[in-house]
Scaffold this motif. Structure first.
Motif, PDB file in Angstrom:
ATOM      1  N   GLY A  94      66.535 -69.720  -5.096  1.00 41.19           N
ATOM      2  CA  GLY A  94      65.312 -70.450  -4.804  1.00 41.19           C
ATOM      3  C   GLY A  94      65.169 -70.815  -3.331  1.00 41.19           C
ATOM      4  O   GLY A  94      64.327 -71.616  -2.969  1.00 41.19           O
ATOM      5  N   CYS A  95      66.005 -70.246  -2.469  1.00 42.24           N
ATOM      6  CA  CYS A  95      65.956 -70.518  -1.034  1.00 42.24           C
ATOM      7  C   CYS A  95      64.876 -69.665  -0.380  1.00 42.24           C
ATOM      8  O   CYS A  95      64.595 -68.557  -0.816  1.00 42.24           O
ATOM      9  CB  CYS A  95      67.294 -70.200  -0.378  1.00 42.24           C
ATOM     10  N   VAL A  96      64.304 -70.201   0.693  1.00 43.51           N
ATOM     11  CA  VAL A  96      63.293 -69.467   1.453  1.00 43.51           C
ATOM     12  C   VAL A  96      63.738 -69.421   2.908  1.00 43.51           C
ATOM     13  O   VAL A  96      64.135 -70.444   3.478  1.00 43.51           O
ATOM     14  CB  VAL A  96      61.910 -70.143   1.339  1.00 43.51           C
ATOM     15  N   SER A  97      63.650 -68.228   3.510  1.00 46.56           N
ATOM     16  CA  SER A  97      64.048 -68.072   4.914  1.00 46.56           C
ATOM     17  C   SER A  97      63.016 -68.711   5.840  1.00 46.56           C
ATOM     18  O   SER A  97      61.916 -69.067   5.419  1.00 46.56           O
ATOM     19  CB  SER A  97      64.180 -66.586   5.257  1.00 46.56           C
ATOM     20  N   ALA A  98      63.382 -68.795   7.099  1.00 49.00           N
ATOM     21  CA  ALA A  98      62.424 -69.214   8.123  1.00 49.00           C
ATOM     22  C   ALA A  98      61.359 -68.122   8.260  1.00 49.00           C
ATOM     23  O   ALA A  98      61.615 -66.950   7.979  1.00 49.00           O
ATOM     24  CB  ALA A  98      63.147 -69.417   9.449  1.00 49.00           C
ATOM     25  N   GLU A  99      60.167 -68.513   8.666  1.00 49.00           N
ATOM     26  CA  GLU A  99      59.104 -67.524   8.871  1.00 49.00           C
ATOM     27  C   GLU A  99      59.423 -66.654  10.074  1.00 49.00           C
ATOM     28  O   GLU A  99      60.073 -67.091  11.017  1.00 49.00           O
ATOM     29  CB  GLU A  99      57.759 -68.220   9.090  1.00 49.00           C
ATOM     30  N   PHE A 100      58.952 -65.406  10.015  1.00 52.04           N
ATOM     31  CA  PHE A 100      59.123 -64.471  11.125  1.00 52.04           C
ATOM     32  C   PHE A 100      57.852 -63.658  11.270  1.00 52.04           C
ATOM     33  O   PHE A 100      57.091 -63.486  10.320  1.00 52.04           O
ATOM     34  CB  PHE A 100      60.337 -63.553  10.905  1.00 52.04           C
ATOM     35  N   GLY A 101      57.590 -63.186  12.482  1.00 50.04           N
ATOM     36  CA  GLY A 101      56.394 -62.412  12.770  1.00 50.04           C
ATOM     37  C   GLY A 101      56.450 -61.034  12.132  1.00 50.04           C
ATOM     38  O   GLY A 101      57.515 -60.442  11.986  1.00 50.04           O
ATOM     39  N   VAL A 102      55.277 -60.526  11.751  1.00 53.01           N
ATOM     40  CA  VAL A 102      55.169 -59.206  11.130  1.00 53.01           C
ATOM     41  C   VAL A 102      54.255 -58.352  11.996  1.00 53.01           C
ATOM     42  O   VAL A 102      53.124 -58.733  12.274  1.00 53.01           O
ATOM     43  CB  VAL A 102      54.592 -59.314   9.692  1.00 53.01           C
ATOM     44  N   GLN A 103      54.765 -57.199  12.428  1.00 53.34           N
ATOM     45  CA  GLN A 103      54.000 -56.295  13.287  1.00 53.34           C
ATOM     46  C   GLN A 103      53.616 -54.999  12.598  1.00 53.34           C
ATOM     47  O   GLN A 103      52.888 -54.189  13.156  1.00 53.34           O
ATOM     48  CB  GLN A 103      54.809 -55.967  14.543  1.00 53.34           C
ATOM     49  N   GLN A 104      54.118 -54.783  11.398  1.00 51.45           N
ATOM     50  CA  GLN A 104      53.797 -53.558  10.674  1.00 51.45           C
ATOM     51  C   GLN A 104      53.818 -53.829   9.184  1.00 51.45           C
ATOM     52  O   GLN A 104      54.345 -54.832   8.731  1.00 51.45           O
ATOM     53  CB  GLN A 104      54.767 -52.432  11.019  1.00 51.45           C
ATOM     54  N   GLY A 105      53.219 -52.905   8.426  1.00 53.81           N
ATOM     55  CA  GLY A 105      53.204 -53.028   6.973  1.00 53.81           C
ATOM     56  C   GLY A 105      51.971 -53.737   6.464  1.00 53.81           C
ATOM     57  O   GLY A 105      51.095 -54.133   7.212  1.00 53.81           O
ATOM     58  N   VAL A 106      51.919 -53.872   5.164  1.00 50.11           N
ATOM     59  CA  VAL A 106      50.810 -54.562   4.506  1.00 50.11           C
ATOM     60  C   VAL A 106      51.372 -55.695   3.669  1.00 50.11           C
ATOM     61  O   VAL A 106      52.517 -55.687   3.269  1.00 50.11           O
ATOM     62  CB  VAL A 106      49.987 -53.601   3.616  1.00 50.11           C
ATOM     63  N   ARG A 107      50.532 -56.666   3.408  1.00 53.70           N
ATOM     64  CA  ARG A 107      50.976 -57.832   2.645  1.00 53.70           C
ATOM     65  C   ARG A 107      51.211 -57.480   1.189  1.00 53.70           C
ATOM     66  O   ARG A 107      50.457 -56.742   0.581  1.00 53.70           O
ATOM     67  CB  ARG A 107      49.945 -58.928   2.709  1.00 53.70           C
ATOM     68  N   LYS A 108      52.273 -58.065   0.661  1.00 54.50           N
ATOM     69  CA  LYS A 108      52.598 -57.892  -0.750  1.00 54.50           C
ATOM     70  C   LYS A 108      53.089 -59.227  -1.263  1.00 54.50           C
ATOM     71  O   LYS A 108      53.756 -59.958  -0.545  1.00 54.50           O
ATOM     72  CB  LYS A 108      53.735 -56.882  -0.952  1.00 54.50           C
ATOM     73  N   GLU A 109      52.791 -59.512  -2.485  1.00 57.84           N
ATOM     74  CA  GLU A 109      53.353 -60.701  -3.107  1.00 57.84           C
ATOM     75  C   GLU A 109      54.085 -60.237  -4.337  1.00 57.84           C
ATOM     76  O   GLU A 109      53.515 -59.584  -5.204  1.00 57.84           O
ATOM     77  CB  GLU A 109      52.270 -61.700  -3.463  1.00 57.84           C
ATOM     78  N   GLU A 110      55.349 -60.542  -4.377  1.00 52.67           N
ATOM     79  CA  GLU A 110      56.162 -60.179  -5.532  1.00 52.67           C
ATOM     80  C   GLU A 110      56.809 -61.441  -6.044  1.00 52.67           C
ATOM     81  O   GLU A 110      57.280 -62.275  -5.282  1.00 52.67           O
ATOM     82  CB  GLU A 110      57.214 -59.143  -5.135  1.00 52.67           C
ATOM     83  N   TYR A 111      56.845 -61.559  -7.333  1.00 52.35           N
ATOM     84  CA  TYR A 111      57.413 -62.764  -7.945  1.00 52.35           C
ATOM     85  C   TYR A 111      58.673 -62.450  -8.691  1.00 52.35           C
ATOM     86  O   TYR A 111      58.898 -61.482  -9.243  1.00 52.35           O
ATOM     87  CB  TYR A 111      56.391 -63.401  -8.884  1.00 52.35           C
TER      88      TYR A 111
END
Length: 71
Positions: free
Chosen positions: A54-71
């Motif tokens: 249930g841990c979440v990493s720090a946010e990081f910038g994204v320069q490529q790819g497309v958004r996905k949401e996976e659960y």
């Protein structure tokens, strides 16, 4: 006989945002549509969530790819 296979889902994972926006401009995407896509991609951030902890990493910038949401 020739067979060409393309995994479009995988191809979008490596699309560089700057290159994508440049190409959209070259093929004549209108200003309103271009601006909408640009605002969606500009300053994108992401984080990694580990399911088992249930841990979440720090946010990081994204320069490529497309958004996905996976659960």
């Amino acid at each position: 006989m020739h067979l060409i296979l393309l995994d479009a889902k995988t191809a979008f994972d490596v699309v560089d945002h700057t290159h994508l926006m440049r190409r959209l401009g070259h093929i004549g995407v209108t200003d309103n549509h271009w601006s909408l896509i640009d605002s969606f991609l500009r300053d994108s951030t992401s984080a990694v969530k580990w399911k088992w902890k249930g841990c979440v990493s720090a946010e990081f910038g994204v320069q490529q790819g497309v958004r996905k949401e996976e659960y």
